[in-house]
Design a protein around this motif. Sequence first.
Motif, PDB file in Angstrom:
ATOM      1  N   MET A   1      39.922 -73.214 -24.929  1.00 22.47           N
ATOM      2  CA  MET A   1      38.772 -74.111 -24.302  1.00 22.47           C
ATOM      3  C   MET A   1      37.996 -74.144 -25.380  1.00 22.47           C
ATOM      4  O   MET A   1      37.293 -73.478 -26.286  1.00 22.47           O
ATOM      5  CB  MET A   1      38.296 -73.354 -23.161  1.00 22.47           C
ATOM      6  N   LYS A   2      37.194 -75.520 -25.662  1.00 22.22           N
ATOM      7  CA  LYS A   2      36.081 -76.087 -26.521  1.00 22.22           C
ATOM      8  C   LYS A   2      34.800 -75.265 -25.954  1.00 22.22           C
ATOM      9  O   LYS A   2      34.303 -75.212 -25.109  1.00 22.22           O
ATOM     10  CB  LYS A   2      35.803 -77.582 -26.333  1.00 22.22           C
ATOM     11  N   LYS A   3      34.182 -74.689 -27.200  1.00 17.65           N
ATOM     12  CA  LYS A   3      32.891 -74.201 -27.185  1.00 17.65           C
ATOM     13  C   LYS A   3      31.890 -75.140 -26.832  1.00 17.65           C
ATOM     14  O   LYS A   3      32.066 -76.213 -27.563  1.00 17.65           O
ATOM     15  CB  LYS A   3      32.681 -73.161 -28.310  1.00 17.65           C
ATOM     16  N   LEU A   4      30.963 -74.834 -26.140  1.00 18.64           N
ATOM     17  CA  LEU A   4      29.619 -75.625 -25.949  1.00 18.64           C
ATOM     18  C   LEU A   4      28.915 -75.675 -27.191  1.00 18.64           C
ATOM     19  O   LEU A   4      28.433 -74.359 -27.816  1.00 18.64           O
ATOM     20  CB  LEU A   4      28.874 -75.229 -25.113  1.00 18.64           C
ATOM     21  N   LYS A   5      28.529 -76.859 -27.919  1.00 21.31           N
ATOM     22  CA  LYS A   5      28.029 -76.617 -29.244  1.00 21.31           C
ATOM     23  C   LYS A   5      26.402 -76.911 -28.984  1.00 21.31           C
ATOM     24  O   LYS A   5      25.811 -78.004 -28.495  1.00 21.31           O
ATOM     25  CB  LYS A   5      28.318 -77.868 -30.192  1.00 21.31           C
ATOM     26  N   VAL A   6      25.621 -75.904 -29.394  1.00 21.73           N
ATOM     27  CA  VAL A   6      24.192 -76.004 -29.014  1.00 21.73           C
ATOM     28  C   VAL A   6      23.368 -76.117 -30.386  1.00 21.73           C
ATOM     29  O   VAL A   6      23.781 -75.382 -31.261  1.00 21.73           O
ATOM     30  CB  VAL A   6      23.843 -74.446 -28.503  1.00 21.73           C
ATOM     31  N   ALA A   7      22.521 -76.959 -30.564  1.00 25.01           N
ATOM     32  CA  ALA A   7      21.552 -77.183 -31.577  1.00 25.01           C
ATOM     33  C   ALA A   7      20.217 -76.436 -31.293  1.00 25.01           C
ATOM     34  O   ALA A   7      19.648 -76.825 -30.344  1.00 25.01           O
ATOM     35  CB  ALA A   7      21.519 -78.571 -31.792  1.00 25.01           C
ATOM     36  N   ILE A   8      19.994 -75.310 -32.053  1.00 22.77           N
ATOM     37  CA  ILE A   8      18.869 -74.787 -31.862  1.00 22.77           C
ATOM     38  C   ILE A   8      17.746 -75.619 -32.592  1.00 22.77           C
ATOM     39  O   ILE A   8      18.312 -75.768 -34.136  1.00 22.77           O
ATOM     40  CB  ILE A   8      18.857 -73.274 -32.765  1.00 22.77           C
ATOM     41  N   LEU A   9      16.861 -76.059 -32.027  1.00 30.87           N
ATOM     42  CA  LEU A   9      15.606 -76.657 -32.844  1.00 30.87           C
ATOM     43  C   LEU A   9      14.488 -75.784 -33.179  1.00 30.87           C
ATOM     44  O   LEU A   9      13.925 -75.379 -31.990  1.00 30.87           O
ATOM     45  CB  LEU A   9      15.478 -78.095 -32.154  1.00 30.87           C
ATOM     46  N   PHE A  10      14.129 -75.708 -34.326  1.00 28.79           N
ATOM     47  CA  PHE A  10      12.786 -74.800 -34.568  1.00 28.79           C
ATOM     48  C   PHE A  10      11.971 -75.334 -35.422  1.00 28.79           C
ATOM     49  O   PHE A  10      12.244 -76.547 -36.099  1.00 28.79           O
ATOM     50  CB  PHE A  10      13.364 -73.726 -35.300  1.00 28.79           C
ATOM     51  N   GLY A  11      10.587 -74.809 -35.560  1.00 27.37           N
ATOM     52  CA  GLY A  11       9.438 -75.140 -36.373  1.00 27.37           C
ATOM     53  C   GLY A  11       8.742 -76.212 -35.847  1.00 27.37           C
ATOM     54  O   GLY A  11       8.343 -76.239 -34.796  1.00 27.37           O
ATOM     55  N   GLY A  12       8.399 -77.229 -36.797  1.00 28.12           N
ATOM     56  CA  GLY A  12       7.447 -78.087 -36.207  1.00 28.12           C
ATOM     57  C   GLY A  12       6.204 -78.471 -36.671  1.00 28.12           C
ATOM     58  O   GLY A  12       5.575 -77.417 -37.299  1.00 28.12           O
TER      59      GLY A  12
END
Length: 133
Positions: A1-12
């Motif tokens: 089963m394919k893993k869910l690809k999560v993009a963690i977005l930080f900083g700013g």
Amino acid sequence: MKKLKVAILFGGKSSEYGVSLHSTASVLYNMPEEFDVVTYGISKDGNWFKYTGSIEDLENDKWQEQATRAVLSCDPKDHGFIVFGENGVYVEEVDVVFPVMHGPNGEDGTIQSVCELAGIPCVGPGRLSSSMS
């Protein structure tokens, strides 16, 4: 089963930039292994990058030394980030964006709006809820 690809977005571009780095480190230390996690950061001056270094370097604000220019594509066909890598430009598709950003441009609906335009689900409150609170 394919893993869910999560993009963690930080900083700013926010006075709470440093808080975001520490919060992101905590999230990464505790992220379950069943997710395929990629990290993207926004510098204090608003530049976007894909980050591939250690959690410690992220937490100590040394992350840009191991980062590659990138942007979140607002084109729903891309469904991810455009990365300007050493071997050319490519699109990294993601299933969901998890913003770990604080203050203006992070908690006010700005990032949520960009994700909405891109057609990428965003963890947490949506654009309207974020901007109202």
